[in-house]
Design a protein around this motif. Structure first.
Motif, mmCIF file in Angstrom:
data_model
loop_
_atom_site.group_PDB
_atom_site.id
_atom_site.type_symbol
_atom_site.label_atom_id
_atom_site.label_comp_id
_atom_site.label_asym_id
_atom_site.label_seq_id
_atom_site.Cartn_x
_atom_site.Cartn_y
_atom_site.Cartn_z
ATOM 1 N N SER A 54 -5.408 10.162 -0.220
ATOM 2 C CA SER A 54 -4.615 11.391 -0.299
ATOM 3 C C SER A 54 -3.130 11.040 -0.356
ATOM 4 O O SER A 54 -2.721 9.948 0.046
ATOM 5 C CB SER A 54 -4.894 12.307 0.898
ATOM 6 O OG SER A 54 -4.692 11.603 2.112
ATOM 7 N N ILE A 55 -2.340 11.991 -0.847
ATOM 8 C CA ILE A 55 -0.899 11.779 -1.017
ATOM 9 C C ILE A 55 -0.137 12.864 -0.268
ATOM 10 O O ILE A 55 -0.470 14.057 -0.361
ATOM 11 C CB ILE A 55 -0.499 11.818 -2.509
ATOM 12 C CG1 ILE A 55 -1.185 10.686 -3.270
ATOM 13 C CG2 ILE A 55 1.008 11.690 -2.668
ATOM 14 C CD1 ILE A 55 -0.918 10.722 -4.769
ATOM 15 N N PHE A 56 0.901 12.456 0.458
ATOM 16 C CA PHE A 56 1.806 13.377 1.124
ATOM 17 C C PHE A 56 3.223 12.995 0.688
ATOM 18 O O PHE A 56 3.640 11.849 0.875
ATOM 19 C CB PHE A 56 1.657 13.285 2.643
ATOM 20 C CG PHE A 56 0.260 13.560 3.122
ATOM 21 C CD1 PHE A 56 -0.130 14.837 3.493
ATOM 22 C CD2 PHE A 56 -0.677 12.532 3.182
ATOM 23 C CE1 PHE A 56 -1.419 15.087 3.920
ATOM 24 C CE2 PHE A 56 -1.972 12.774 3.600
ATOM 25 C CZ PHE A 56 -2.341 14.065 3.977
ATOM 26 N N ALA A 75 -1.969 3.693 5.768
ATOM 27 C CA ALA A 75 -0.930 4.589 5.249
ATOM 28 C C ALA A 75 0.201 3.737 4.691
ATOM 29 O O ALA A 75 0.786 2.912 5.397
ATOM 30 C CB ALA A 75 -0.411 5.505 6.354
ATOM 31 N N VAL A 76 0.497 3.912 3.411
ATOM 32 C CA VAL A 76 1.578 3.174 2.747
ATOM 33 C C VAL A 76 2.696 4.171 2.459
ATOM 34 O O VAL A 76 2.542 5.074 1.629
ATOM 35 C CB VAL A 76 1.083 2.517 1.446
ATOM 36 C CG1 VAL A 76 2.215 1.745 0.767
ATOM 37 C CG2 VAL A 76 -0.097 1.586 1.734
ATOM 38 N N VAL A 124 0.934 7.421 0.897
ATOM 39 C CA VAL A 124 -0.437 7.439 0.384
ATOM 40 C C VAL A 124 -1.349 6.931 1.497
ATOM 41 O O VAL A 124 -1.130 5.850 2.045
ATOM 42 C CB VAL A 124 -0.594 6.564 -0.873
ATOM 43 C CG1 VAL A 124 -2.050 6.588 -1.361
ATOM 44 C CG2 VAL A 124 0.336 7.041 -1.979
ATOM 45 N N LYS A 125 -2.353 7.735 1.845
ATOM 46 C CA LYS A 125 -3.271 7.372 2.912
ATOM 47 C C LYS A 125 -4.654 7.076 2.327
ATOM 48 O O LYS A 125 -5.189 7.859 1.556
ATOM 49 C CB LYS A 125 -3.369 8.498 3.946
ATOM 50 C CG LYS A 125 -2.041 8.778 4.648
ATOM 51 C CD LYS A 125 -2.180 9.889 5.683
ATOM 52 C CE LYS A 125 -0.840 10.138 6.392
ATOM 53 N NZ LYS A 125 -0.954 11.200 7.422
ATOM 54 N N ALA A 138 -11.470 3.994 -3.223
ATOM 55 C CA ALA A 138 -11.668 4.597 -1.906
ATOM 56 C C ALA A 138 -12.941 5.443 -1.880
ATOM 57 O O ALA A 138 -13.754 5.342 -0.947
ATOM 58 C CB ALA A 138 -10.460 5.444 -1.523
ATOM 59 N N LYS A 139 -13.152 6.267 -2.907
ATOM 60 C CA LYS A 139 -14.337 7.124 -2.933
ATOM 61 C C LYS A 139 -15.609 6.297 -3.081
ATOM 62 O O LYS A 139 -16.620 6.583 -2.430
ATOM 63 C CB LYS A 139 -14.228 8.128 -4.085
ATOM 64 C CG LYS A 139 -13.041 9.081 -3.985
ATOM 65 C CD LYS A 139 -13.058 9.907 -2.711
ATOM 66 C CE LYS A 139 -14.125 10.972 -2.746
ATOM 67 N NZ LYS A 139 -14.061 11.859 -1.551
#
Length: 412
Positions: free
Chosen positions: A253-255, A204-205, A264-265, A245-246
């Motif tokens: 994913s982004i939160f 997680a960044v 960004v995870k 990643a895929k």
């Protein structure tokens, strides 16, 4: 819309301007195509320039690394200083490999990696890259699982995300990189419904920047989408992160919330076999020769001399030449060699792979190793280079050379 005007006046009407023909043509698509072609040509030129510079730089790194390894064996040497040189050349080699991978679109090379060591090792680099206004914190527990991914691409992903985060914090802030073990089960399916149940390592960044609106979050992973001004970004950074990643069997994913920062995870699959052996093997594990002969074909004089010294210290008898013609002359005298180690790119009009085909046509049992600063170039020139796993990417370590020579001699 870009319009191109054309004016035409028939000769019989020119004396009194009684008739003027005006045509308008929409050239928007043509202009876009021309610009795309110019960009493609520019990127091709940059790729060729990058490849040439990386090849020469890899030769320099190989000499520095090899000399440091020889110094390391001498009594009274400062092991901390030689170790720092070796770590620096290793990072320089990784940098040129990533440049070459970008220029030649190499496939991913997933490995079992110690993600904790990788992330902690990049902290200083990111601190220097982002400047003094951004504080970088790394949280990685000792119990972190081994991940399976391409280590170079993991580094690229972290740098991409760190640079994006710094742009979101123009006045400074804090960047936190946190790693943790994740078990995806039925309770997590709402967050990542397309991911299979299993064990993953999550990076997680998080930044304390301006954040993103819901509309921006929705499109952030789209190729070429960017909120930056013209010329300030390609819009490929996050899409490359997502694609990597895929392709690795994970997810991104982004939160985010406006005014409250962005996280960004990136999920990467856990490796079931455990971390790979360290590239720095102990001296007792290093295989040595017993007087076998090795022909070295290398045009760089410094690297040729260093390789000769290294091979001699490994217990072999080295013969060194500059190009394929000199190697032919040696073979014509009846001299035989247990192993031939040749650079892929050679002067004189005959490449290392072409020379290898000549030798194998007359001596099918010949043992041949390749070395190159152009890993993808070598692969494209000769299928058996990759198939038989006999390509040493410059700069290679003494242990890698020792294992390659031992492997070649074991072949029937």
């Amino acid at each position: 819309m870009i319009l191109q005007n054309r004016f035409f006046m028939p000769p019989e009407n020119r004396h009194n301007w009684s008739r003027l023909l005006i045509t308008l043509e929409d050239v928007t698509a043509r202009k876009a195509t021309e610009q795309a072609l110019r960009n493609a040509q520019k990127m091709e030129a940059i790729g060729q320039l990058t490849g040439g510079v990386a090849h020469d730089f890899n030769n320099l790194l190989a000499v520095i690394q090899g000399c440091a390894e020889l110094l390391e064996d001498m009594p009274g040497q400062d092991q901390e200083l030689t170790g720092q040189i070796l770590r620096t050349t290793d990072r320089g080699g990784a940098l040129t490999r990533r440049l070459l991978a970008y220029a030649r679109n190499q496939p991913l090379e997933p490995k079992a990696i110690d993600l904790r060591a990788l992330v902690i090792g990049m902290q200083d680099l990111m601190t220097r890259t982002l400047g003094g206004m951004v504080e970088v914190e790394v949280i990685a527990p000792m119990t972190l699982w081994t991940a399976r991914a391409d280590p170079g691409q993991v580094e690229d992903t972290l740098l991409n995300l760190a640079i994006n985060a710094s742009h979101a914090m123009p006045g400074g802030g804090k960047l936190t990189i946190e790693c943790e073990n994740i078990r995806l089960d039925a309770d997590h399916m709402s967050e990542t419904p397309e991911m299979p149940v299993g064990e993953y390592v999550r990076i997680a960044v998080a930044d304390t920047g301006v954040g993103m609106s819901p509309d921006v979050i929705e499109r952030a992973f789209e190729p070429f989408y960017t909120t930056k001004g013209v010329g300030e970004g390609s819009g490929l950074g996050l899409s490359m992160v997502y694609g990597f990643a895929k392709q690795s069997g994970g997810h991104a994913s982004i939160f985010s919330e406006e005014g409250k920062g962005t996280t960004v995870k990136v999920l990467l699959p856990r490796d079931s076999q455990g971390a790979e052996r360290s590239s720095v093997a102990s001296k007792s594990d290093r295989p040595t020769g017993n007087g076998e002969t090795v022909l070295v074909i290398e045009d760089d004089p410094s690297l040729r001399l260093l390789t000769e010294h290294t091979i001699k210290r490994l217990g072999y008898v080295p013969y060194t030449v500059e190009h394929a013609e000199a190697a032919r002359a040696l073979l014509a005298t009846g001299q035989s060699f247990d192993v031939i180690l040749t650079d892929v790119m050679l002067p004189g009009g005959t490449s290392g792979t072409a020379f290898a085909h000549e030798v194998l046509a007359q001596h099918p049992q010949a043992r041949i190793l390749f070395m190159s600063g152009y890993p993808a170039e070598a692969a494209s020139q000769s299928g058996f280079v990759v198939t038989n796993n006999v390509l040493l990417n410059k700069p290679f370590t003494r242990d890698e050379l020792a294992r390659a020579l031992e492997g070649a001699l074991r072949k029937a």
